[in-house]
Structures are given as C-alpha cells and as structure tokens.
Design a protein around this motif. Structure first.
Motif, PDB file in Angstrom:
ATOM      1  N   ARG A 143       0.805  -1.228   0.000  1.00 61.19           N
ATOM      2  CA  ARG A 143       0.000   0.000   0.000  1.00 61.19           C
ATOM      3  C   ARG A 143       0.836   1.276   0.000  1.00 61.19           C
ATOM      4  O   ARG A 143       0.290   2.368  -0.067  1.00 61.19           O
ATOM      5  N   GLU A 153     -14.958   5.833  -0.757  1.00 58.68           N
ATOM      6  CA  GLU A 153     -14.406   5.090   0.379  1.00 58.68           C
ATOM      7  C   GLU A 153     -14.747   5.766   1.704  1.00 58.68           C
ATOM      8  O   GLU A 153     -14.942   5.088   2.712  1.00 58.68           O
ATOM      9  N   TYR A 204     -16.303   3.664   4.776  1.00 53.62           N
ATOM     10  CA  TYR A 204     -15.761   3.539   6.138  1.00 53.62           C
ATOM     11  C   TYR A 204     -16.618   4.277   7.171  1.00 53.62           C
ATOM     12  O   TYR A 204     -16.398   4.147   8.360  1.00 53.62           O
ATOM     13  N   MET A 230     -20.006   0.074   5.302  1.00 49.03           N
ATOM     14  CA  MET A 230     -19.481  -1.266   5.583  1.00 49.03           C
ATOM     15  C   MET A 230     -19.985  -1.715   6.960  1.00 49.03           C
ATOM     16  O   MET A 230     -20.060  -0.914   7.893  1.00 49.03           O
ATOM     17  N   TRP A 250     -17.340  -6.361   8.748  1.00 52.67           N
ATOM     18  CA  TRP A 250     -16.403  -6.055   7.665  1.00 52.67           C
ATOM     19  C   TRP A 250     -15.272  -5.160   8.180  1.00 52.67           C
ATOM     20  O   TRP A 250     -14.082  -5.424   7.955  1.00 52.67           O
ATOM     21  N   LEU A 310     -11.174  -5.937   8.477  1.00 50.97           N
ATOM     22  CA  LEU A 310     -10.163  -5.107   7.811  1.00 50.97           C
ATOM     23  C   LEU A 310      -9.166  -4.499   8.792  1.00 50.97           C
ATOM     24  O   LEU A 310      -8.116  -3.989   8.381  1.00 50.97           O
ATOM     25  N   THR A 362      -6.360  -0.325   6.826  1.00 53.92           N
ATOM     26  CA  THR A 362      -6.832   0.503   5.701  1.00 53.92           C
ATOM     27  C   THR A 362      -7.809   1.560   6.222  1.00 53.92           C
ATOM     28  O   THR A 362      -8.461   1.363   7.246  1.00 53.92           O
ATOM     29  N   ASP A 363      -7.898   2.656   5.513  1.00 54.20           N
ATOM     30  CA  ASP A 363      -8.951   3.628   5.780  1.00 54.20           C
ATOM     31  C   ASP A 363      -9.330   4.297   4.460  1.00 54.20           C
ATOM     32  O   ASP A 363      -8.932   3.802   3.395  1.00 54.20           O
ATOM     33  N   LYS A 367      -6.495   7.321   0.172  1.00 57.13           N
ATOM     34  CA  LYS A 367      -5.882   6.487  -0.878  1.00 57.13           C
ATOM     35  C   LYS A 367      -4.756   7.244  -1.598  1.00 57.13           C
ATOM     36  O   LYS A 367      -4.802   7.452  -2.826  1.00 57.13           O
ATOM     37  N   HIS A 390      -6.926  -3.025  -5.642  1.00 56.40           N
ATOM     38  CA  HIS A 390      -7.784  -2.039  -4.981  1.00 56.40           C
ATOM     39  C   HIS A 390      -9.188  -2.131  -5.565  1.00 56.40           C
ATOM     40  O   HIS A 390      -9.371  -2.248  -6.784  1.00 56.40           O
ATOM     41  N   THR A 391     -10.172  -2.079  -4.664  1.00 58.02           N
ATOM     42  CA  THR A 391     -11.562  -2.211  -5.097  1.00 58.02           C
ATOM     43  C   THR A 391     -12.402  -1.062  -4.552  1.00 58.02           C
ATOM     44  O   THR A 391     -13.208  -1.272  -3.640  1.00 58.02           O
TER      45      THR A 391
HETATM   46  N1  IYR Z   1     -12.466  -1.056  -0.702  1.00 63.27           N
HETATM   47  C1  IYR Z   1     -12.041  -0.599   0.608  1.00 63.27           C
HETATM   48  C2  IYR Z   1     -12.210  -1.621   1.666  1.00 63.27           C
HETATM   49  C3  IYR Z   1     -11.443  -2.881   1.557  1.00 63.27           C
HETATM   50  C4  IYR Z   1     -12.134  -4.064   1.428  1.00 63.27           C
HETATM   51  C5  IYR Z   1     -11.474  -5.255   1.412  1.00 63.27           C
HETATM   52  I1  IYR Z   1     -12.539  -6.964   1.324  1.00 63.27           I
HETATM   53  C6  IYR Z   1     -10.070  -5.305   1.516  1.00 63.27           C
HETATM   54  O1  IYR Z   1      -9.405  -6.513   1.495  1.00 63.27           O
HETATM   55  C7  IYR Z   1      -9.376  -4.119   1.652  1.00 63.27           C
HETATM   56  C8  IYR Z   1     -10.070  -2.894   1.640  1.00 63.27           C
HETATM   57  C9  IYR Z   1     -10.607  -0.054   0.551  1.00 63.27           C
HETATM   58  O2  IYR Z   1      -9.975  -0.169  -0.493  1.00 63.27           O
HETATM   59  O3  IYR Z   1     -10.143   0.490   1.526  1.00 63.27           O
END
Ligand code: IYR
Length: 223
Positions: free
Chosen positions: A39, A92, A96, A100, A104, A108, A113-114, A117, A172-173
């Motif tokens: 990251r 996002e 957060y 979510m 979830w 995480l 993560t937060d 980005k 990244h999603t």
């Molecule tokens: N998309 C968000 C949250 C996220 C979801 C999962 I499942 C992950 O493995 C990591 C992040 C983000 O990118 O922070």
C-alpha cells in the motif's frame, strides 16, 4: 451460416524431467509466496515497456471462447490520477463511515486501511482492468462468455507478471467504481473490474505480518 474453420497447429510443449518439475514447481511457489499486497509506493518512474510486457502476459490468460473480454487502462497522467483518487476517496469515505458492516470493518482492522488512498497518486501507473460484458463490433453486440472468470484469470496473470518484474501491486476495489467508466470515458460495454496501482514499493514499505493457509487447509486429495 457456414461453420468457421479453425486452423490447428502443433502444440509447442514445454517438457521437464520429473526432478526438474519438482524443483521448478517448488521454486515458483517460493517466488509467488514472496508477493505481497503493498500500500506504500515510491513515485520512482517505471519504464512503459515493462507495463506493456506485463499486460501482454496478462492477456495470455485463457478466456471463454477466446474472446479475451478485457481492457487494461494504463493511467500515468498526474491530473487523471488525482481525479481518480478524489472520486475513490469520496466513495471510500462513505464506505468507512456507515456503508461497511461492523463485521467487515473488524475483518479489515488487521490491514490498517482507511478511506485515504494516497497511493492512487504516488504509484507511477494505475492499471484499471475493465471487463467487457459484451463486445461491440461496428455498433453490433457480440456475446462474451464466462466474463468474470476470464477477467479474474487475466488479473491473476497480471499480478504474477508484476511480481515477476520486481514491482509491487495493490488489488484495490473502490466501491462502487462506476466513476472509473466516466473518468476514463470507456464505452458502455466495459465495466470496471479492479484498480491496480503498480510501481516500486516505498523504501520502508511495511506489510501486515500475516501467514497463508497450509496445504492441508486448501487441498482435499481423492486418491
Ligand atoms: N475497498 C475498501 C475496503 C477494503 C475491502 C477489502 I474486502 C479489503 O481486502 C481491503 C479494503 C478499501 O480499499 O479500503
């Protein structure tokens, strides 16, 4: 309609002795096991030719009826990266802060993560993988098959190729990610699948201290 005749050629096989197979499979496993989701990226430039080779490797994946239903958008332009970061962070932030579930968020927590980005601007390239729900040939819709499976496979090849080149990646999603279709002005048959920042890891990049499942947890042998 006349049946299309496909020409067949001799399969160029790759062959190893049993000892070589064992050695190679072990070496490959050890190599792949070193891949980590990173990251923190360096902004050090990466030759475009490396990205092109990586994408050719990804595009060698099998696909339903050999339709190769994918497009890889390669974004290096700073203004476009900023736009993508801003749109992703907007979504996002919502994720957060309420979208979510508690389960979830707890899952995480390990990854720290937060909604921020910064890597979307730091990484020299963002590869945005689009799946083609169908093909558009001269405005006519043509069917694609097993699109998710095909694009998932190509993305797996992509991550392996990135690792093989000595670069780091992040799957990244941002969710929802339809903003990518708009920002990148993709045609209506293309849907965003994954966003993958690629580059050198930052000098002091850290990754979570996690381990992978053991073979007995993932393999069931019927012999
Ligand atoms: N998309 C968000 C949250 C996220 C979801 C999962 I499942 C992950 O493995 C990591 C992040 C983000 O990118 O922070």
């Amino acid at each position: 309609m006349p049946k299309a005749q496909q020409r067949f050629i001799l399969y160029e096989r790759v062959q190893y002795s049993q000892a070589e197979m064992i050695q190679r499979s072990r070496d490959f496993y050890h190599f792949m096991d070193k891949r980590r989701t990173v990251r923190n990226f360096s902004d050090q430039p990466v030759p475009l030719e490396v990205i092109e080779n990586i994408l050719l490797a990804a595009s060698s994946a099998p696909s339903g009826a050999h339709k190769q239903p994918w497009t890889f958008c390669v974004v290096g332009q700073p203004g476009l990266k900023r736009k993508i970061r801003e749109a992703a962070e907007k979504e996002e932030y919502q994720n957060y802060h309420g979208r979510m579930s508690d389960e979830w968020l707890a899952d995480l927590a390990t990854f720290g993560t937060d909604w921020h980005k910064p890597f979307l601007e730091t990484a020299p390239y963002l590869i945005i993988v689009f799946k083609k729900a169908y093909d558009l040939v001269d405005g006519e819709k043509k069917k694609n098959y097993y699109v998710n499976e095909s694009v998932g496979l190509a993305t797996g090849f992509l991550l392996a190729a990135i690792h093989n080149a000595g670069l780091a990646s992040l799957t990244h999603t941002p969710s929802p990610m339809n903003f990518l279709q708009e920002i990148l002005e993709r045609p209506e048959n293309e849907r965003p699948f994954l966003l993958i920042p690629v580059g050198y890891p930052a000098e002091e990049a850290q990754v979570p201290d996690i381990s992978r499942k053991e073979l007995r947890e993932v393999m069931v042998l019927y012999e």
